[in-house]
Design a protein around this motif. Structure first.
Motif, PDB file in Angstrom:
ATOM      1  N   ASN A  48     -14.371 -11.799 -85.684  1.00  0.00           N
ATOM      2  CA  ASN A  48     -14.739 -12.383 -84.254  1.00  0.00           C
ATOM      3  C   ASN A  48     -15.680 -11.400 -84.008  1.00  0.00           C
ATOM      4  N   ILE A  49     -15.891 -10.167 -84.230  1.00  0.00           N
ATOM      5  CA  ILE A  49     -15.827  -8.988 -83.487  1.00  0.00           C
ATOM      6  C   ILE A  49     -17.595  -8.539 -83.771  1.00  0.00           C
ATOM      7  N   SER A  50     -17.301  -8.110 -84.928  1.00  0.00           N
ATOM      8  CA  SER A  50     -18.689  -7.402 -85.980  1.00  0.00           C
ATOM      9  C   SER A  50     -19.835  -7.522 -86.012  1.00  0.00           C
ATOM     10  N   GLY A  51     -20.558  -7.038 -85.786  1.00  0.00           N
ATOM     11  CA  GLY A  51     -21.883  -7.620 -85.116  1.00  0.00           C
ATOM     12  C   GLY A  51     -22.571  -8.026 -83.868  1.00  0.00           C
ATOM     13  N   LYS A  52     -20.894  -8.393 -83.199  1.00  0.00           N
ATOM     14  CA  LYS A  52     -21.543  -9.340 -81.901  1.00  0.00           C
ATOM     15  C   LYS A  52     -21.693  -8.263 -80.986  1.00  0.00           C
ATOM     16  N   SER A  53     -22.331  -8.714 -79.869  1.00  0.00           N
ATOM     17  CA  SER A  53     -22.608  -7.700 -78.393  1.00  0.00           C
ATOM     18  C   SER A  53     -21.498  -7.572 -78.032  1.00  0.00           C
ATOM     19  N   SER A  54     -21.276  -6.472 -76.832  1.00  0.00           N
ATOM     20  CA  SER A  54     -20.279  -6.002 -76.333  1.00  0.00           C
ATOM     21  C   SER A  54     -19.938  -8.104 -75.486  1.00  0.00           C
ATOM     22  N   ALA A  55     -20.973  -7.944 -75.068  1.00  0.00           N
ATOM     23  CA  ALA A  55     -21.100  -9.321 -73.805  1.00  0.00           C
ATOM     24  C   ALA A  55     -20.461 -10.482 -73.947  1.00  0.00           C
ATOM     25  N   ASP A  56     -20.984 -10.936 -75.744  1.00  0.00           N
ATOM     26  CA  ASP A  56     -21.109 -11.886 -76.271  1.00  0.00           C
ATOM     27  C   ASP A  56     -19.166 -12.389 -76.089  1.00  0.00           C
ATOM     28  N   ILE A  57     -19.094 -10.940 -76.704  1.00  0.00           N
ATOM     29  CA  ILE A  57     -17.522 -11.101 -77.666  1.00  0.00           C
ATOM     30  C   ILE A  57     -16.575 -11.340 -76.591  1.00  0.00           C
ATOM     31  N   VAL A  58     -16.206 -10.340 -75.574  1.00  0.00           N
ATOM     32  CA  VAL A  58     -15.904 -10.884 -74.026  1.00  0.00           C
ATOM     33  C   VAL A  58     -16.305 -12.013 -73.835  1.00  0.00           C
ATOM     34  N   ARG A  59     -17.099 -12.961 -74.014  1.00  0.00           N
ATOM     35  CA  ARG A  59     -17.484 -14.199 -73.300  1.00  0.00           C
ATOM     36  C   ARG A  59     -16.690 -15.008 -74.215  1.00  0.00           C
ATOM     37  N   ASP A  60     -17.086 -15.452 -75.429  1.00  0.00           N
ATOM     38  CA  ASP A  60     -16.365 -15.470 -76.600  1.00  0.00           C
ATOM     39  C   ASP A  60     -14.420 -16.411 -76.686  1.00  0.00           C
ATOM     40  N   PRO A  63     -13.199 -16.713 -72.230  1.00  0.00           N
ATOM     41  CA  PRO A  63     -13.997 -17.153 -71.961  1.00  0.00           C
ATOM     42  C   PRO A  63     -13.890 -18.240 -69.969  1.00  0.00           C
ATOM     43  N   ASN A  64     -12.546 -18.243 -69.695  1.00  0.00           N
ATOM     44  CA  ASN A  64     -12.423 -17.795 -67.563  1.00  0.00           C
ATOM     45  C   ASN A  64     -11.920 -17.295 -67.107  1.00  0.00           C
ATOM     46  N   LEU A  65     -13.005 -15.600 -67.922  1.00  0.00           N
ATOM     47  CA  LEU A  65     -12.571 -14.820 -67.131  1.00  0.00           C
ATOM     48  C   LEU A  65     -14.166 -14.320 -65.652  1.00  0.00           C
ATOM     49  N   SER A  66     -14.242 -13.921 -64.894  1.00  0.00           N
ATOM     50  CA  SER A  66     -15.820 -14.159 -64.268  1.00  0.00           C
ATOM     51  C   SER A  66     -16.508 -13.321 -64.918  1.00  0.00           C
ATOM     52  N   ASP A  67     -17.790 -13.880 -64.448  1.00  0.00           N
ATOM     53  CA  ASP A  67     -18.477 -12.022 -65.292  1.00  0.00           C
ATOM     54  C   ASP A  67     -18.415 -10.837 -64.601  1.00  0.00           C
ATOM     55  N   GLY A 109     -37.511   1.782 -86.837  1.00  0.00           N
ATOM     56  CA  GLY A 109     -37.417   1.170 -85.685  1.00  0.00           C
ATOM     57  C   GLY A 109     -36.150   1.047 -85.778  1.00  0.00           C
ATOM     58  N   LEU A 110     -35.502   0.952 -84.675  1.00  0.00           N
ATOM     59  CA  LEU A 110     -33.715   0.915 -84.967  1.00  0.00           C
ATOM     60  C   LEU A 110     -34.038  -0.602 -83.996  1.00  0.00           C
ATOM     61  N   VAL A 111     -33.305  -1.161 -84.160  1.00  0.00           N
ATOM     62  CA  VAL A 111     -33.020  -3.379 -83.913  1.00  0.00           C
ATOM     63  C   VAL A 111     -30.790  -3.153 -83.297  1.00  0.00           C
ATOM     64  N   THR A 112     -30.878  -3.492 -82.187  1.00  0.00           N
ATOM     65  CA  THR A 112     -29.382  -2.942 -82.156  1.00  0.00           C
ATOM     66  C   THR A 112     -28.746  -4.109 -81.053  1.00  0.00           C
ATOM     67  N   ASN A 113     -27.835  -4.303 -81.518  1.00  0.00           N
ATOM     68  CA  ASN A 113     -27.103  -4.735 -79.866  1.00  0.00           C
ATOM     69  C   ASN A 113     -26.137  -4.254 -79.089  1.00  0.00           C
ATOM     70  N   ALA A 114     -25.837  -3.204 -79.972  1.00  0.00           N
ATOM     71  CA  ALA A 114     -25.549  -1.796 -78.821  1.00  0.00           C
ATOM     72  C   ALA A 114     -26.278  -1.511 -77.206  1.00  0.00           C
ATOM     73  N   PRO A 115     -24.949  -1.156 -76.427  1.00  0.00           N
ATOM     74  CA  PRO A 115     -25.575  -1.026 -75.105  1.00  0.00           C
ATOM     75  C   PRO A 115     -26.460  -0.050 -75.187  1.00  0.00           C
ATOM     76  N   GLY A 116     -27.399   0.595 -74.273  1.00  0.00           N
ATOM     77  CA  GLY A 116     -28.460   2.124 -74.677  1.00  0.00           C
ATOM     78  C   GLY A 116     -27.531   2.846 -74.454  1.00  0.00           C
ATOM     79  N   LYS A 145     -29.159 -10.633 -80.950  1.00  0.00           N
ATOM     80  CA  LYS A 145     -28.522 -11.122 -82.766  1.00  0.00           C
ATOM     81  C   LYS A 145     -27.786 -12.099 -82.561  1.00  0.00           C
ATOM     82  N   PRO A 146     -27.371 -13.368 -82.983  1.00  0.00           N
ATOM     83  CA  PRO A 146     -27.713 -13.319 -84.566  1.00  0.00           C
ATOM     84  C   PRO A 146     -29.525 -14.282 -83.901  1.00  0.00           C
ATOM     85  N   ASP A 147     -30.058 -14.198 -83.030  1.00  0.00           N
ATOM     86  CA  ASP A 147     -31.478 -15.027 -82.003  1.00  0.00           C
ATOM     87  C   ASP A 147     -32.623 -13.598 -82.900  1.00  0.00           C
TER      88      ASP A 147
END
Length: 220
Positions: A48-60, A63-67, A109-116, A145-147
């Protein structure tokens, strides 16, 4: 492992690809999700977590939390992770492989979902802060990612076609991103079973960067 292709650029994921970071990410997710009633163990993390962005993880997961509430959770998690980033070490063979890469004049190149902020903490810990020709962050593209958008952006910046690049990824999410961008991809089996990486679309799986076949790839 062999190749008749002459690659011009190598594109790398960060977490799990350049360094084993799950041992730091997992406990920080445990810390922030336990109060919300979500138990995180290794199996849950991989699924459920590996490879995903933190924002997407929390949203998934919540889901009932505000932004704003969601942002406060993943920002606390990432702050805790950065406090521990000095413990990180590069995957075996990585620094020698990257030196060979640079010696052959390949773009990187570095291509990452991690925050700057995470990138700024991790790269110095790995002694790689001056290595990459471009760094594509999750907030710099229209999708993460995965886009394929992050990898498409990296190709654009480096001026290479998908066939002229080689991507390195450890997660299904990242592999999907690179493969859908048309980039031949090496799976690094640091966080997932090799079979799962193969099913996601990589053309070869390595345990780490000591695999001699990797040098054969970039030497053409």
């Amino acid at each position: 492992m062999s190749s008749s292709v002459s690659y011009r650029a190598l594109l790398f994921d960060l977490d799990g690809t350049l360094a084993e970071t799950d041992s730091l990410h997992l406990p920080t997710w445990v810390e922030v999700l336990a109060p919300r009633g979500i138990e995180v163990d290794e199996a849950f993390y991989k699924e459920n977590i590996s490879g995903k962005s933190s924002a997407d993880i929390v949203r998934d997961l919540l889901p009932n939390l505000s932004d704003e509430e969601g942002r406060s959770i993943f920002e606390a998690k990432e702050a805790s992770f950065r406090e521990r980033a000095g413990e990180l070490e590069p995957l075996p063979g990585l620094l020698d492989f990257l030196r060979e890469t640079k010696g052959r004049g390949l773009a990187t190149g570095l291509v990452t979902n991690a925050p700057g902020e995470n990138v700024e903490a991790i790269l110095p810990a790995l002694k790689l802060q001056d290595f990459f020709d471009t760094i594509v962050l999750s907030d710099e593209t229209e999708a993460v990612k995965p886009d394929p958008a992050p990898y498409n952006e990296a190709l654009k910046r480096l001026g290479v076609s998908p066939e002229e690049a080689l991507a390195f990824e450890d997660s299904v999410s990242g592999i999907t991103s690179a493969v859908d961008a048309g980039i031949p991809t090496v799976g690094v089996a640091s966080t997932q079973e090799p079979g799962r990486l193969s099913e996601a679309g990589v053309f070869v799986v390595v345990e780490d960067f000591t695999d001699p076949g990797l040098l054969a790839l970039i030497r053409g």
